[in-house]
Design a protein around this motif. Structure first.
Motif, PDB file in Angstrom:
ATOM      1  N   LEU A 404       0.847  -1.193   0.000  1.00  0.00           N
ATOM      2  CA  LEU A 404       0.000   0.000   0.000  1.00  0.00           C
ATOM      3  C   LEU A 404       0.882   1.242   0.000  1.00  0.00           C
ATOM      4  O   LEU A 404       1.781   1.373   0.843  1.00  0.00           O
ATOM      5  N   HIS A 405       0.626   2.147  -0.936  1.00  0.00           N
ATOM      6  CA  HIS A 405       1.392   3.389  -1.043  1.00  0.00           C
ATOM      7  C   HIS A 405       0.515   4.565  -0.589  1.00  0.00           C
ATOM      8  O   HIS A 405      -0.704   4.522  -0.669  1.00  0.00           O
ATOM      9  N   GLY A 406       1.164   5.643  -0.159  1.00  0.00           N
ATOM     10  CA  GLY A 406       0.432   6.818   0.298  1.00  0.00           C
ATOM     11  C   GLY A 406      -0.322   6.569   1.585  1.00  0.00           C
ATOM     12  O   GLY A 406      -1.397   7.128   1.804  1.00  0.00           O
ATOM     13  N   VAL A 407       0.258   5.762   2.471  1.00  0.00           N
ATOM     14  CA  VAL A 407      -0.418   5.371   3.716  1.00  0.00           C
ATOM     15  C   VAL A 407      -0.175   6.441   4.779  1.00  0.00           C
ATOM     16  O   VAL A 407       0.973   6.781   5.066  1.00  0.00           O
ATOM     17  N   PRO A 408      -1.252   6.997   5.382  1.00  0.00           N
ATOM     18  CA  PRO A 408      -1.076   8.066   6.370  1.00  0.00           C
ATOM     19  C   PRO A 408      -0.856   7.523   7.783  1.00  0.00           C
ATOM     20  O   PRO A 408      -1.402   6.499   8.164  1.00  0.00           O
ATOM     21  N   ARG A 409      -0.049   8.244   8.524  1.00  0.00           N
ATOM     22  CA  ARG A 409       0.145   7.955   9.949  1.00  0.00           C
ATOM     23  C   ARG A 409       0.016   9.265  10.729  1.00  0.00           C
ATOM     24  O   ARG A 409       1.001   9.931  11.039  1.00  0.00           O
ATOM     25  N   GLY A 410      -1.223   9.649  11.000  1.00  0.00           N
ATOM     26  CA  GLY A 410      -1.454  10.841  11.804  1.00  0.00           C
ATOM     27  C   GLY A 410      -1.391  12.141  11.047  1.00  0.00           C
ATOM     28  O   GLY A 410      -1.245  13.197  11.660  1.00  0.00           O
ATOM     29  N   THR A 411      -1.523  12.121   9.724  1.00  0.00           N
ATOM     30  CA  THR A 411      -1.488  13.373   8.972  1.00  0.00           C
ATOM     31  C   THR A 411      -2.789  14.151   9.185  1.00  0.00           C
ATOM     32  O   THR A 411      -3.850  13.564   9.406  1.00  0.00           O
ATOM     33  N   PRO A 412      -2.727  15.495   9.121  1.00  0.00           N
ATOM     34  CA  PRO A 412      -3.955  16.279   9.291  1.00  0.00           C
ATOM     35  C   PRO A 412      -5.014  15.937   8.255  1.00  0.00           C
ATOM     36  O   PRO A 412      -6.208  15.898   8.559  1.00  0.00           O
ATOM     37  N   GLU A 413      -4.584  15.683   7.014  1.00  0.00           N
ATOM     38  CA  GLU A 413      -5.547  15.392   5.959  1.00  0.00           C
ATOM     39  C   GLU A 413      -6.303  14.095   6.217  1.00  0.00           C
ATOM     40  O   GLU A 413      -7.414  13.903   5.714  1.00  0.00           O
ATOM     41  N   ALA A 414      -5.709  13.176   6.978  1.00  0.00           N
ATOM     42  CA  ALA A 414      -6.366  11.913   7.316  1.00  0.00           C
ATOM     43  C   ALA A 414      -7.061  11.984   8.674  1.00  0.00           C
ATOM     44  O   ALA A 414      -7.490  10.957   9.201  1.00  0.00           O
ATOM     45  N   GLY A 415      -7.191  13.181   9.236  1.00  0.00           N
ATOM     46  CA  GLY A 415      -7.867  13.328  10.517  1.00  0.00           C
ATOM     47  C   GLY A 415      -7.125  12.678  11.668  1.00  0.00           C
ATOM     48  O   GLY A 415      -7.726  12.337  12.688  1.00  0.00           O
ATOM     49  N   GLY A 416      -5.793  12.523  11.538  1.00  0.00           N
ATOM     50  CA  GLY A 416      -5.017  11.914  12.601  1.00  0.00           C
ATOM     51  C   GLY A 416      -5.024  10.399  12.602  1.00  0.00           C
ATOM     52  O   GLY A 416      -4.494   9.776  13.520  1.00  0.00           O
ATOM     53  N   LEU A 417      -5.614   9.767  11.576  1.00  0.00           N
ATOM     54  CA  LEU A 417      -5.691   8.308  11.519  1.00  0.00           C
ATOM     55  C   LEU A 417      -4.306   7.701  11.305  1.00  0.00           C
ATOM     56  O   LEU A 417      -3.527   8.176  10.487  1.00  0.00           O
ATOM     57  N   ASP A 418      -4.010   6.630  12.026  1.00  0.00           N
ATOM     58  CA  ASP A 418      -2.813   5.820  11.800  1.00  0.00           C
ATOM     59  C   ASP A 418      -3.273   4.559  11.070  1.00  0.00           C
ATOM     60  O   ASP A 418      -3.670   3.572  11.694  1.00  0.00           O
ATOM     61  N   LEU A 419      -3.239   4.593   9.736  1.00  0.00           N
ATOM     62  CA  LEU A 419      -3.780   3.485   8.949  1.00  0.00           C
ATOM     63  C   LEU A 419      -3.028   2.173   9.180  1.00  0.00           C
ATOM     64  O   LEU A 419      -3.665   1.114   9.270  1.00  0.00           O
ATOM     65  N   PRO A 420      -1.691   2.153   9.289  1.00  0.00           N
ATOM     66  CA  PRO A 420      -1.027   0.880   9.590  1.00  0.00           C
ATOM     67  C   PRO A 420      -1.497   0.247  10.888  1.00  0.00           C
ATOM     68  O   PRO A 420      -1.767  -0.960  10.936  1.00  0.00           O
ATOM     69  N   ALA A 421      -1.619   1.041  11.950  1.00  0.00           N
ATOM     70  CA  ALA A 421      -2.086   0.486  13.223  1.00  0.00           C
ATOM     71  C   ALA A 421      -3.526   0.002  13.107  1.00  0.00           C
ATOM     72  O   ALA A 421      -3.895  -1.028  13.687  1.00  0.00           O
ATOM     73  N   TRP A 422      -4.355   0.733  12.361  1.00  0.00           N
ATOM     74  CA  TRP A 422      -5.757   0.338  12.190  1.00  0.00           C
ATOM     75  C   TRP A 422      -5.859  -0.995  11.454  1.00  0.00           C
ATOM     76  O   TRP A 422      -6.649  -1.859  11.821  1.00  0.00           O
ATOM     77  N   LEU A 423      -5.047  -1.182  10.417  1.00  0.00           N
ATOM     78  CA  LEU A 423      -5.078  -2.429   9.657  1.00  0.00           C
ATOM     79  C   LEU A 423      -4.475  -3.590  10.447  1.00  0.00           C
ATOM     80  O   LEU A 423      -4.966  -4.723  10.368  1.00  0.00           O
ATOM     81  N   GLU A 424      -3.411  -3.327  11.192  1.00  0.00           N
ATOM     82  CA  GLU A 424      -2.759  -4.393  11.948  1.00  0.00           C
ATOM     83  C   GLU A 424      -3.700  -5.009  12.973  1.00  0.00           C
ATOM     84  O   GLU A 424      -3.587  -6.198  13.289  1.00  0.00           O
ATOM     85  N   LYS A 425      -4.628  -4.210  13.487  1.00  0.00           N
ATOM     86  CA  LYS A 425      -5.552  -4.729  14.491  1.00  0.00           C
ATOM     87  C   LYS A 425      -6.717  -5.487  13.872  1.00  0.00           C
ATOM     88  O   LYS A 425      -7.515  -6.091  14.587  1.00  0.00           O
TER      89      LYS A 425
END
Length: 540
Positions: A404-425
């Motif tokens: 997966l490319h362009g994965v956000p980790r706490g960026t403002p544009e993603a509303g602070g979402l950590d996508l890797p942590a969300w997927l890992e769970k």
């Protein structure tokens, strides 16, 4: 719903209302950054939206001091309710709602300052507790903001806050409010404080900078706010405000020191806010009357918040320096607050994230069968894709390896979402993360259900070796800077970002070694492709 409806808005009721408005404002800030943006190019759009908080002055002039605060709370409740509907979350409406929220906070601070001996201390305590509650809610939803993710839970939470705002409007409309004192321009310092809380109170931000799990980052943040609430009831040395800019500076450095530095910053921030709001003995004034004072306070609150949130560490540190300087100007000691109830509330919030994590269902496994030397690989540019769609795409692809490319980790544009942590769970898979050069909060993520025998991470790239069912290894590399990896390792599947090309060679898909004959299936999703992926089969 919080019981605000009393014969009159007492200082305790006003403190609770302030906590609710703060709890509403924090996700509004994140939503504004998501729909408007926080880059310097978007600054001309963001600043007018939050500068509209100057409406605090005209509203008081138009409705009078008694009806202005209930009207602001009622307007905020109505606008907040509209934002529950996802199609209405457009830049103009979100910007106006945030401006009304900031104006409401300004009016609340003025009312509390007039109604209570230590109104600034009550405001600081309410804001800190709202930050702790906000972090708890976000960790419960794995940082996908539960108020904006949709579904029954989001609707219920949003309506509860709407009801609390409406109850606050009813309570503040009862009785005759005490006369507000003149001046009060220093209330604009709420803006930088909110900006600092948005940055430091982001578990994804702290997890990336400190290199720790997201849940642990949330514990550091909530513990810091709990200490800050308790510290409001303890006499502290006058030089404490100096610690804020120092702690913020170290919190912005990518190192393990970021976690304790963020805790220290959050621990002293309520005390600094309290002193800053009482700076100049509440007499800061334009000399042109209460209307001008309130308008300048509201506009300054919004602009100060926006400036701190613009990307770049120096503006964040500048906001901390400004707050520390203002706190140093405060010479009036404040009466200590009773700490028991707020500290207990903060401690309860501290315990919720680990309990929520323990109650989460087990993660779903990815496919593992690679019989015949064949495995399926998904290469996907996910920038701007909602997390539930990313999860569904991975599961529907049937891929054993997902890049997966362009994965956000706490960026403002993603509303602070950590996508890797969300997927890992949610996926039982090993992961390798490759941060993009110059920005640790976006990058490439590799997930696989296959056994991993070797893994490597470097600036802008990641690589791992997976073992197939027949024992053959396959080396996979991904990221925005694959050059060094390809120069050092000839046998690697190089997977840079691409957008559903027609043939494999055009995508940068290279065979892993000329002597190894495996059939591999490459699926590629375009950056905005919501339909079935284009499929390319390459047999070296």
């Amino acid at each position: 719903m919080v019981p605000f409806t009393t014969a009159r808005a007492t200082p305790t009721a006003l403190t609770l209302i302030t906590a609710v408005v703060s709890l509403v404002t924090l996700p509004l800030v994140r939503l504004t950054l998501t729909v408007i943006g926080a880059s310097p190019a978007e600054l001309p759009v963001l600043l007018p939206a939050v500068a509209a908080a100057a409406v605090a002055g005209p509203l008081t002039w138009w409705l009078g001091p008694r009806r202005s605060l209930p009207a602001a709370l009622g307007a905020l409740a109505a606008l907040w309710t509209l934002l529950i509907a996802e199609p209405l979350r457009v830049a103009p409406l979100v910007g106006v709602t945030l401006a009304v929220a900031l104006a409401t906070l300004v009016l609340l601070v003025r009312r509390l300052s007039a109604a209570a001996e230590d109104g600034a201390g009550r405001v600081a305590r309410a804001l800190a507790l709202a930050v702790a509650a906000d972090v708890t809610l976000r960790l419960f939803g794995d940082l996908w903001d539960p108020l904006w993710r949709g579904g029954a839970l989001a609707t219920v939470l949003a309506l509860v806050l709407t009801g609390s705002l409406a109850a606050g409007a009813s309570a503040t409309a009862q009785g005759t409010p005490p006369p507000a004192r003149g001046g009060g321009i220093q209330v604009a310092l709420l803006g930088p404080a909110l900006g600092l809380y948005t940055v430091l109170g982001s578990p994804a931000f702290l997890a990336v900078w400190a290199g720790i799990p997201v849940t642990l980052a949330g514990v550091w943040i909530t513990l810091g706010t709990a200490i800050g609430v308790a510290a409001l009831s303890v006499p502290l040395p006058r030089g404490v405000p100096i610690a804020l800019p120092l702690a913020v500076t170290f919190a912005l450095l990518p190192s393990p020191v970021a976690a304790p530095a963020a805790l220290l910053a959050l621990a002293v921030l309520p005390y600094v806010v309290r002193r800053a709001l009482t700076a100049w003995e509440r007499t800061a004034t334009t000399g042109h009357g209460a209307l001008a004072d309130l308008a300048l306070a509201g506009a300054g609150c919004g602009v100060g918040c926006a400036l701190v949130l613009v990307p770049g560490p120096w503006l964040v540190v500048a906001g901390a320096i400004g707050l520390g300087w203002a706190a140093g100007e405060s010479v009036r000691p404040a009466r200590l607050l009773r700490p028991f109830g707020p500290v207990v509330a903060a401690s309860v919030l501290l315990a919720v994230p680990p309990l929520a994590g323990a109650a989460r269902p087990a993660a779903d496994p990815l496919p593992v069968d690679t019989a015949g030397g064949m495995y399926r690989l998904l290469n996907w540019e996910v920038t701007g894709t909602p997390p539930d769609e990313v999860l569904a795409g991975i599961e529907e692809s049937g891929a054993q390896v997902a890049v997966l490319h362009g994965v956000p980790r706490g960026t403002p544009e993603a509303g602070g979402l950590d996508l890797p942590a969300w997927l890992e769970k949610r996926l039982s898979a090993e992961t390798v993360w490759a941060a993009d050069d110059g920005d640790r909060r976006t990058g490439t993520l590799v997930l696989t259900s296959l056994p991993v025998s070797e893994r490597a991470e470097g600036p802008g790239y990641a690589a791992l070796t997976v073992t197939l069912t027949d024992g053959e290894p396959s080396r996979i590399g991904a990221g925005s800077a694959l050059g060094p990896l390809l120069r050092e390792e000839a046998e690697v599947l190089a997977l840079p970002p691409s957008a559903a090309p027609a043939v494999a060679e055009e995508s940068g898909f290279h065979p892993a070694g000329r002597g190894r004959i495996f059939a591999r299936e490459l699926l590629e999703f375009g950056p905005v492709d919501a339909g079935p992926p284009a499929v390319t089969v390459y047999v070296p």
